[in-house]
Every structure is written in C-alpha cells, then in structure tokens.
Design a protein around this motif. Structure first.
Motif, PDB file in Angstrom:
ATOM      1  N   UNK A  64      43.953  35.646  33.784  1.00 21.97           N
ATOM      2  CA  UNK A  64      44.711  36.883  33.550  1.00 21.97           C
ATOM      3  C   UNK A  64      44.417  37.497  32.182  1.00 21.97           C
ATOM      4  N   UNK A  65      43.802  36.732  31.299  1.00 24.42           N
ATOM      5  CA  UNK A  65      43.460  37.261  29.977  1.00 24.42           C
ATOM      6  C   UNK A  65      42.161  38.063  29.987  1.00 24.42           C
ATOM      7  N   UNK A  66      41.421  38.004  31.075  1.00 17.60           N
ATOM      8  CA  UNK A  66      40.226  38.858  31.194  1.00 17.60           C
ATOM      9  C   UNK A  66      40.665  40.317  31.239  1.00 17.60           C
ATOM     10  N   UNK A  67      39.741  41.202  30.872  1.00 11.03           N
ATOM     11  CA  UNK A  67      40.014  42.637  30.976  1.00 11.03           C
ATOM     12  C   UNK A  67      40.333  42.994  32.421  1.00 11.03           C
ATOM     13  N   UNK A  68      41.224  43.957  32.613  1.00 17.72           N
ATOM     14  CA  UNK A  68      41.507  44.482  33.945  1.00 17.72           C
ATOM     15  C   UNK A  68      41.527  46.004  33.834  1.00 17.72           C
ATOM     16  N   UNK A  69      40.769  46.658  34.684  1.00 16.55           N
ATOM     17  CA  UNK A  69      40.524  48.097  34.573  1.00 16.55           C
ATOM     18  C   UNK A  69      41.846  48.868  34.542  1.00 16.55           C
ATOM     19  N   UNK A  70      42.063  49.658  33.481  1.00 15.34           N
ATOM     20  CA  UNK A  70      43.290  50.451  33.301  1.00 15.34           C
ATOM     21  C   UNK A  70      44.551  49.601  33.411  1.00 15.34           C
ATOM     22  N   UNK A  71      44.438  48.318  33.161  1.00 19.05           N
ATOM     23  CA  UNK A  71      45.559  47.363  33.275  1.00 19.05           C
ATOM     24  C   UNK A  71      46.202  47.356  34.666  1.00 19.05           C
ATOM     25  N   UNK A  72      45.414  47.630  35.708  1.00 18.16           N
ATOM     26  CA  UNK A  72      45.979  47.697  37.062  1.00 18.16           C
ATOM     27  C   UNK A  72      46.279  46.317  37.640  1.00 18.16           C
ATOM     28  N   UNK A  73      45.636  45.258  37.111  1.00 20.45           N
ATOM     29  CA  UNK A  73      45.957  43.883  37.537  1.00 20.45           C
ATOM     30  C   UNK A  73      45.888  43.733  39.061  1.00 20.45           C
ATOM     31  N   UNK A 140      35.853  43.948  41.280  1.00 15.23           N
ATOM     32  CA  UNK A 140      35.303  43.638  39.957  1.00 15.23           C
ATOM     33  C   UNK A 140      36.368  42.967  39.088  1.00 15.23           C
ATOM     34  N   UNK A 144      36.016  39.290  37.274  1.00 12.00           N
ATOM     35  CA  UNK A 144      36.174  39.028  35.832  1.00 12.00           C
ATOM     36  C   UNK A 144      37.198  37.914  35.614  1.00 12.00           C
ATOM     37  N   UNK A 148      36.524  33.925  34.071  1.00  7.38           N
ATOM     38  CA  UNK A 148      37.287  33.284  32.994  1.00  7.38           C
ATOM     39  C   UNK A 148      37.866  31.950  33.466  1.00  7.38           C
TER      40      UNK A 148
END
Lengths: 279, 279
Positions: A64-73, A140, A144, A148
């Motif tokens: 969950x610490x990986x980047x997530x596009x626009x924080x959409x999770x 994607x 990501x 991790x």
C-alpha cells in the motif's frame, strides 16, 4: 578506498549473474536493498512452513506504500491458506503444484467495485469508469503494489512467484473468492520459504544496451544484443534442462501459436462478464 | 528483548504515518528495505543536482531483475536529461513543472516492437500479439520493472514521481522519442534529489481492513473504513491546503466527470494509431 573493494566485488558478481560476464553495465551506488533485488528469482518449490506472524500485514503495508495513480487505491488482495481453495487455484493455473504447495497464496485484485460502490452510495455518476484508460490504471496500480510486496517478502527471506495463469479462467477465480462485479484477479502470487533445490539460479536478462535508450529510441544494437542473450540463455537452459534453448526460441514458442494463450485470448469477453466495459 | 524495542517503535511509527493511529495493522518482520518502502512519498520538487554516476544503470539493473511474464521482457526505458525534451514532456503532462525540473526523466515503454521485429526477422507469425491479454501483460511487466526502479532509487536517497500524464498524448510522446510502431510510453518517472520542502509527509492509505480479504472477499467493513480514511485524509488535506478534503471527495472529483480524463478517454484510438490492436 580499500574498504569499498568487497562491495564493488559483490556488485560486479550480482551484475554478472544477471547479465552474464560479457554485458556488465556500469557500477554505481549499492546497498542491501539493491543487492536483494538483483538476487530475485521466481521460486516453484516451497517448504510447508507458514510465514511468520505479522509478515502478511507488513507485506501489505509495503504494497500500500507504493504510488497509486491520483490516490485512487484500486488494489484489493485476497489471501488464502486454505488447502481446498489452493487446490482449485492450482487446477485453474494448469496444475501448477506450487500454487497448492506454498503456505500462503495472494490474489491481487483490480478492485473497481470499491469505486462503483462509492458512485452508488454518493449518487454521483462516474463517467470515467468504462474506459480502457481507467482499467489500465487499475491494473498498473495493482502491479506496483504487488512488486513492493515481492521486495518486502524477499527482504524477510521469503520467496515468491507471480501466477499469471489466474487469468486462464477469471470467472472461476472470481467465484472461488466470491468477488463482486467490476473486480478481477490480475494475477496470483505464491509466498513461502523456498526449498533448497527450489531456490535456483538468477535468470539472465537482455543487456541494458537492448532496453535502455538515451534521449531517443535506438534499435541499432537490438539484433546483436538479442543474439548475445540467446547464447547466454542457451547456456542457462543447458544447465537447467529447459526445452527452449535460446531466448528467441522461447519468444517464438510463447507468442507464435494462439494455443499458448491457454484461453486467455477470450480475456475481453471474460472481463465483460465480470462487469468491465473497457471502451 | 530490549534490543528489539527501538525497532518496534520505529515500525509502529512508520505504520502510524501510513495508516493513522486508529488503524494500525499487526507488526511483523522489519528491516531497512521495508522501512524505506513505508517511507515512500511522491515528490514534486527537485534540486538541479544530477544523479550520481552509475545510478541509472544500477536502477535499470534492479528494474530488469523484477519478474517478467514468461521471461518475455516487454520493457524498454528511454532516459532523458535534455532540457528541451523535458520541456515538451512537461507541457504534454499539463504543465507539471517538476517534469522539466528533475535532472533525469525516464519513460517506461511497453515495447511490443521488440517482439514484432523478432516475428518479422524469424518469419514466424505471432498469433498472440493483437489480444488485450498480451497488451495487459506488457503493461504489467513494465509496472513491475518500474516499481523496482523506484525502490532502488529511493534506497540511494533519490526521490521519484510517476507521471501518468504521458498518456494525455501518447502519439506526441512517441514522436518526441522516435518510438517505433507497437511501442508506447505507459508512464514517465521523475528522478532526482527532493528539495527540502518537496520531501513532504507520507500520505495515508485505506486501512488494511478495507483492502485485505481473508479466504474470501468481504466488503462488510468497507463503508466504515472509507469513512475513517476520509477523516484521516481530511486532517492531511488541511495540513497541506489540498482542495479535496476527504478521500471520497477526491474519488468523486477524479472519477465522476469525463473531463478529468484530460483526453485519455481516447486511449483506445491513440493506441490503435500506435499499432496496437487490443482485441
């Protein structure tokens, strides 16, 4: 400077295992995290030992610490240790015994249901949902997070294996876990301690000259780098009694005949049945 | 046991930064690699300092060490330090100044041209190429490689930012780098040293109860976890003067109106023009 020599030797050894002695890239900054990543290998044989307490939660925290596009999770994970479930999943995956054998199996879900539910609850139409772009971003995001998880797991001494063959039958996998509409297992992942014989050799890759381009795409060395990689993979295959000797032969086998897709040519139809439009 | 207490404190602090004090997952195995991953943040402000010699090659070695589906190695990377190129890319990305400002910008390419070339050279038809499945696998491969690059870069003290906005105009990005047919920049990536004010706070995520499911998908706590995350994000947004206060509001803004896609709703047409069929 002498104190750096052992680290430089270790770095060169790691790069030699990954690229072969003829294709070493430049050496650079080096540390345990990088050394571990260079040591990655996919493991197909696991001891029955369970993963330690808190390992799953820590691995998920890394994911969950990986980047997530626009924080959409977009990511969900379904974890199973149930032998009956793992048996079904192993069958779906074309009888990959390690899926059943590993103590912990994770299914990585592109979970657009979470957002569809928000749309319904908040009574706001989500116009962006049916597009290829949104589906791609969700997949994607999942990848990501999963990578991790792999790095975290390997840093604990665990081994991993991505199981793309969950996509051989996405609807049946969805049934196993009672997934809601607009969610989909992008891939599975074996987790556990490798057996001694299962912790094999690092697999060689194409030289950096074939894949790293500077300022513009340049394929002038692609042919020669492929031939060099073929020779390196031929030696690797001979040591491991693999059928496809060269990398080129492996590519021809995998991408040539439709039957090598194991039914995944119907992915669009399967996803449609699971509630994805992908316009 | 006393010697483990500082590590346990550090672990709990890292988990608190990521999840907020009310949603801590179980603690587990812990080390520097995991600690670094938990510390990840996306950075939008870079010093002009170049990355050290050999850093790019080491980052690419880590990227290539990630798993690649069936060893197909779909990834290429185009690296640019050219101010003129970065300026054009920053414009494409909706004037994201950090794209121009960062010393090194990487474009991560789903490179099916490599394999199309093998098909042509070896005179074997690749029946599997035009399917959604194959395109998905290529994009996922790229994402796994890129995430290893992020972990490697951050382990060296560098910061990163994924730039999905390269997909605002895939054809123009392809022109900038003279990409061949059947290759496509999935996303870009800023690399460099963060400025002091640019190295911001760790961004909170949904509690594990919302995303981690055991044995089967379970959405019974999803609503409450979302509300708890909304409160955590509201506090985060207030500290950072962000417009969308809650996570829910951010989801509504991003997924509701078609215009938030910045033209990416035409992804299928753009990819078709770049030589991808995606059947």
């Amino acid at each position: 400077m002498d104190s750096l020599a052992p680290a430089l030797d270790a770095q060169k050894e790691a790069l030699t295992r990954r690229y072969g002695p003829a294709s070493l890239p430049a050496t650079g900054p080096w540390n345990d995290t990088i050394a571990r990543m260079l040591e990655h290998r996919s493991v197909r044989s696991y001891k029955p030992d369970a993963v330690p307490p808190g390992a799953l939660e820590t691995i998920i925290a890394a994911a969950q610490s990986a980047a997530t596009s626009s924080n959409m999770q977009w990511t969900s994970v379904v974890a199973t240790t149930d032998p009956a479930k793992k048996k079904v999943l192993a069958e779906i995956a074309g009888n990959q015994k390690h899926v059943e054998q590993c103590p912990l199996f994770l299914c990585w879900v592109a979970d657009m249901n979470r957002h569809a539910t928000i749309s319904a609850t908040e009574q706001v139409e989500f116009e962006t949902m049916p597009f290829l772009e949104t589906f791609m971003v969700a997949c994607i995001d999942v990848a990501l997070a999963a990578q991790n998880a792999v790095v975290a797991a390997e840093s604990m001494g665990l081994s991993t294996l991505y199981i793309g063959a969950m996509r051989n039958d996405p609807e049946r996998v969805a049934e196993v876990f009672n997934l809601p509409k607009q969610s989909f297992v992008v891939f599975g992942m074996c987790l556990g301690y490798a057996t001694e014989q299962g912790f094999g050799e690092v697999k060689p890759r194409l030289a950096q000259g074939a894949i790293l381009h500077r300022e513009q795409y340049d394929s002038s060395t692609a042919h020669d780098e492929r031939k060099a990689h073929d020779e390196e993979m031929m030696r690797f295959s001979a040591r491991h009694e693999l059928q496809a000797g060269t990398w080129t032969q492996r590519v021809l086998n995998r991408l040539g005949p439709l039957k090598s897709m194991q039914g995944r040519e119907r992915m669009r139809a399967a996803l449609s049945r699971l509630g994805f439009e992908i316009r």
